[in-house]
Scaffold this motif. Structure first.
Motif, short mmCIF file in Angstrom:
data_model
loop_
_atom_site.label_atom_id
_atom_site.label_comp_id
_atom_site.label_asym_id
_atom_site.label_seq_id
_atom_site.Cartn_x
_atom_site.Cartn_y
_atom_site.Cartn_z
N THR A 1 0.96 -1.02 -0.04
CA THR A 1 -0.03 -0.02 0.02
C THR A 1 0.96 1.16 -0.02
O THR A 1 1.66 1.48 0.83
CB THR A 1 -0.95 -0.07 1.37
N GLU A 2 0.59 1.95 -1.15
CA GLU A 2 1.77 3.30 -1.31
C GLU A 2 1.00 4.54 -0.56
O GLU A 2 -0.36 4.64 -1.15
CB GLU A 2 1.94 3.43 -2.59
N LEU A 3 1.44 5.15 0.23
CA LEU A 3 0.59 6.41 0.85
C LEU A 3 1.39 7.53 0.25
O LEU A 3 2.77 7.59 0.65
CB LEU A 3 0.52 6.43 2.26
N LEU A 4 0.59 8.69 -0.40
CA LEU A 4 1.43 9.64 -0.84
C LEU A 4 0.80 10.88 -0.22
O LEU A 4 0.16 11.79 -0.80
CB LEU A 4 1.39 10.02 -2.46
N PRO A 5 1.37 11.53 0.86
CA PRO A 5 0.87 12.76 1.42
C PRO A 5 1.61 13.99 0.60
O PRO A 5 2.71 13.80 0.20
CB PRO A 5 1.47 12.65 2.80
N ASP A 6 0.81 15.14 0.52
CA ASP A 6 1.28 16.11 0.08
C ASP A 6 2.31 17.05 0.86
O ASP A 6 3.27 17.54 0.49
CB ASP A 6 0.12 17.35 -0.23
N ARG A 7 2.51 16.49 2.37
CA ARG A 7 3.65 16.78 3.15
C ARG A 7 3.52 15.95 4.34
O ARG A 7 2.40 15.49 4.73
CB ARG A 7 3.34 18.31 3.45
N TYR A 8 4.69 15.96 4.88
CA TYR A 8 4.64 15.39 6.38
C TYR A 8 3.77 16.11 7.51
O TYR A 8 3.74 17.42 7.57
CB TYR A 8 5.73 14.99 6.99
N GLY A 9 2.90 15.24 8.23
CA GLY A 9 2.14 15.84 9.23
C GLY A 9 0.82 16.20 9.10
O GLY A 9 0.10 17.03 9.74
N VAL A 10 0.34 15.80 7.87
CA VAL A 10 -1.39 16.06 7.37
C VAL A 10 -1.87 15.20 8.17
O VAL A 10 -3.32 15.19 8.10
CB VAL A 10 -1.43 15.90 5.81
N GLY A 11 -1.63 14.14 9.04
CA GLY A 11 -2.29 13.23 9.61
C GLY A 11 -2.14 11.62 8.99
O GLY A 11 -2.97 10.94 9.57
N GLU A 12 -1.09 11.62 8.39
CA GLU A 12 -0.85 10.21 7.86
C GLU A 12 -0.55 9.12 8.73
O GLU A 12 -1.04 7.96 8.44
CB GLU A 12 0.29 10.32 6.83
N MET A 13 0.06 9.44 9.72
CA MET A 13 0.08 8.30 10.83
C MET A 13 -0.91 8.06 11.66
O MET A 13 -1.47 6.86 12.00
CB MET A 13 1.16 8.71 11.87
N SER A 14 -2.00 9.08 11.95
CA SER A 14 -3.24 8.94 12.46
C SER A 14 -4.10 7.93 11.79
O SER A 14 -5.16 7.37 12.36
CB SER A 14 -4.00 10.17 12.68
N LEU A 15 -4.05 8.10 10.56
CA LEU A 15 -4.89 7.19 9.43
C LEU A 15 -4.32 5.81 9.77
O LEU A 15 -5.22 4.69 9.68
CB LEU A 15 -4.45 7.49 8.00
#
Length: 241
Positions: free
Chosen positions: A52-66
């Motif tokens: 599963t590839e996760l592509l956030p527009d920047r770090y800290g948008v809530g990617e780990m909370s997901l």
């Protein structure tokens, strides 16, 4: 001589899917903690044995909370190991613990480049590992393909974070998500999935573990019985030449 299988029998196989419909996963997924997202994923959750590839527009948008609800289930309920590889910032132990993650089941590997990809492959081949979370901003297609094959040979969840700019590049990952957000809202767009891409993004209400600290912060959880929770612990991973 046995009769040839009918078309309906072929289409009923879990490894066959139509582009116009959501595919069925060979293994039940791990619930994401977000019902609306589960409904959009083959298998009803994060797919096992899959990149599963996760592509956030920047770090800290809530990617780990997901990811925290699924990681908490794996470490606490299934007693599986969690492996984080090459995080761009230190992990914050109180936030992870508050989210239900058993810190005694967490390993953090410090590596970079090809060593980080190698650490992913080794983790996927290790018995008892429930999820691998890796930050591989410079991973090439060949490396991602090897990771996908390694994931298929296991029952492990594999999450790879790459920059949003990689969205236009081809990828062997069966599942790719673009992440955008601010505050307590996270926009998730399924760029690629087995069953067709998603045109309308999902808006998820994420719960950040602590009001003053994100899971990616400036302190790292300690290894079980090794150091106090305020001290960093990392495992240096390098390939043997």
């Amino acid at each position: 001589m046995s009769a040839l299988p009918k078309l309906a029998q072929i289409l009923d196989r879990p490894d066959v899917w139509r582009a116009s419909s959501l595919a069925r996963a060979p293994l039940p997924g791990v619930p994401t903690g977000f019902a609306e997202l589960d409904g959009e994923l083959p298998g009803g959750g994060w797919p096992r044995a899959c990149l599963t590839e996760l592509l956030p527009d920047r770090y800290g948008v809530g990617e780990m909370s997901l990811l925290l609800p699924a990681l908490a289930q794996l470490s606490s309920s299934e007693l599986a190991w969690l492996v984080c590889i090459a995080p761009p910032h230190s992990l914050y132990a109180p936030a992870l613990s508050q989210s239900g993650i058993d810190l005694t089941r967490l390993l953090v590997a410090s590596s970079s480049g090809q060593d980080a990809a190698w650490a992913c492959e080794r983790s996927l081949a290790t018995e008892g590992v429930g999820a691998v979370v890796a930050w591989l901003p410079e991973a090439q297609t060949a490396s991602l393909r090897r990771l996908q094959l390694a994931a298929e040979a296991s029952r492990t969840l594999l999450f790879v974070f790459r920059p949003r700019s990689c969205a236009q590049q081809p990828s062997p990952a069966p599942l790719r998500l673009i992440l955008e957000g601010e505050g307590e809202q996270l926009s998730v767009r399924l760029l690629k999935r087995r069953g067709g891409a998603q045109s309308v993004p999902l808006t998820l209400a994420i719960r950040r573990p602590l009001s003053t600290a994100h899971a990616l912060a400036c302190s790292l959880p300690a290894a079980p019985g090794a150091r106090s929770v305020s001290q960093p612990v990392r495992t240096e991973c390098h390939r043997q030449s």
